[in-house]
Design an enzyme around this catalytic site. Structure first.
Site, PDB file in Angstrom:
ATOM      1  N   SER A 114      -4.757  -0.024  10.819  1.00  0.00           N
ATOM      2  CA  SER A 114      -6.010   0.650  11.094  1.00  0.00           C
ATOM      3  C   SER A 114      -6.536   0.284  12.488  1.00  0.00           C
ATOM      4  O   SER A 114      -5.816   0.412  13.468  1.00  0.00           O
ATOM      5  CB  SER A 114      -7.009   0.321   9.985  1.00  0.00           C
ATOM      6  OG  SER A 114      -8.089   1.200  10.004  1.00  0.00           O
ATOM      7  N   ASP A 226      -4.649   5.751   6.725  1.00  0.00           N
ATOM      8  CA  ASP A 226      -5.035   4.352   6.894  1.00  0.00           C
ATOM      9  C   ASP A 226      -4.540   3.513   5.709  1.00  0.00           C
ATOM     10  O   ASP A 226      -4.756   3.876   4.559  1.00  0.00           O
ATOM     11  CB  ASP A 226      -6.576   4.326   6.965  1.00  0.00           C
ATOM     12  CG  ASP A 226      -7.147   2.997   7.378  1.00  0.00           C
ATOM     13  OD1 ASP A 226      -6.673   1.965   6.871  1.00  0.00           O
ATOM     14  OD2 ASP A 226      -8.084   2.991   8.191  1.00  0.00           O
TER      15      ASP A 226
END
Length: 331
Positions: A114, A226
């Site tokens: 991320s 993510d």
């Protein structure tokens, strides 16, 4: 880059606008950019995943393949820096990088999930500490998102891909001075992958595509997002790529300091800690800088987190120097 919601103190609303207001501001910015540049070719558009007939495939989509590390003896020490997810708390990664550079340390590879993938990739590209801090202090949420017709979220992270491509000058992951891996979740089968080759911007966009908030990223016929809800601190990925020593940077909230107003987040905080612990325990050195609990985007918040990252490094300076020593200490 995932987070369960805007965690701002009730008496500090300026640090993050209300979600609806933020989305509207982002959509307005995206629409303005599209009108100025053309819908199919607006700034930061990842053409492989854009809708519309004018999209042109990228020359090099990301690939999840073994890293091509420099040849070394079987017992060679390979040090990895691992940067975790954390949303706006990821500003602390910039302070950690500043501190590590000030100590004269350098890894053999960097791995990120991320927002950690964004920090890792920018470092791997050779940006100096001053440039990293300048970017961190100037970027705004609306620089990172674009309006999209792909999926129900109406927003994509195409701006993130555009930012990375611009800063890297179009270089691919395998062309960066430091080997880098961007971890993402393959939505079709729930597998975690580490992109190590190809379009760096698209790889970072995939790693930062917050589930339910930003459109998934299509790469080679699969959808990616993510990995925060599966592996927020990818130490095991770094080990699988050949790391023998690992510095891990946990950018998650300090849930033990949550005030009463944060009761709505306690369950998600607990889940995040459970996901983080297995990898945190596998790190040789773990940094969990003092980011406090509430997150934000204000200038003061960024400065505080960058300073917190530097302080965490200097507090463990001896351990970090030992970690990067090329000769194992005798047992």
């Amino acid at each position: 880059m995932a987070w369960p919601g805007p965690r701002l103190a009730p008496d500090r609303p300026r640090q993050w606008p209300g979600r609806r207001r933020w989305l509207l501001a982002a959509a307005a910015t995206a629409a303005a950019g599209s009108l100025a540049s053309g819908v199919a070719g607006g700034e930061g558009t990842a053409a492989t995943v854009s809708s519309g007939p004018a999209a042109t495939p990228m020359a090099s989509e990301p690939e999840a393949v073994p890293l091509a590390l420099a040849a070394a003896p079987p017992d060679a020490v390979r040090t990895a820096w691992v940067f975790g997810s954390g949303g706006p708390r990821g500003f602390v990664h910039i302070g950690v990088l500043k501190g590590l550079v000030a100590l004269g340390l350098r890894p053999d590879l960097v791995v990120g999930s991320s927002v950690g993938a964004l920090a890792a990739t920018l470092y791997a590209a050779g940006l100096d500490a001053g440039r990293l801090e300048s970017l961190a202090r100037s970027v705004q949420p609306w620089d990172l998102v674009r309006l999209t017709l792909r999926g129900p979220t109406w927003l994509s992270g195409d701006g993130i891909a555009g930012l990375v491509r611009e800063v890297l000058g179009g270089r691919r992951l395998q062309d960066l001075p430091v080997p880098a891996a961007c971890v993402a979740l393959r939505l079709d089968d729930g597998e975690l992958v580490a992109f190590t080759r190809g379009d760096a911007g698209l790889a970072v966009q995939a790693s930062t595509a917050i589930v339910g908030r930003l459109a998934p990223v299509a790469i080679r016929g699969a959808r990616y997002a993510d990995p925060d809800l599966h592996m927020p601190l990818p130490v095991r990925i770094a080990r699988s790529l050949g790391a023998t020593r690992v510095l891990a940077v946990d950018a998650s909230a300090h849930e033990d300091r949550a005030p009463p107003q944060a009761a709505a987040y306690r369950e998600s905080d607990r889940r995040k800690r459970e996901l983080t612990l297995p990898d945190a325990r596998l790190a040789d050195v773990l940094l969990h800088p003092d980011t406090g609990y509430w997150a934000g985007w204000s200038g003061a918040y960024r400065v505080r987190l960058i300073a917190a990252g530097e302080a965490a490094v200097h507090a463990r300076a001896d351990a970090l120097r030992d970690l990067h020593a090329r000769v194992h200490s005798p047992s």
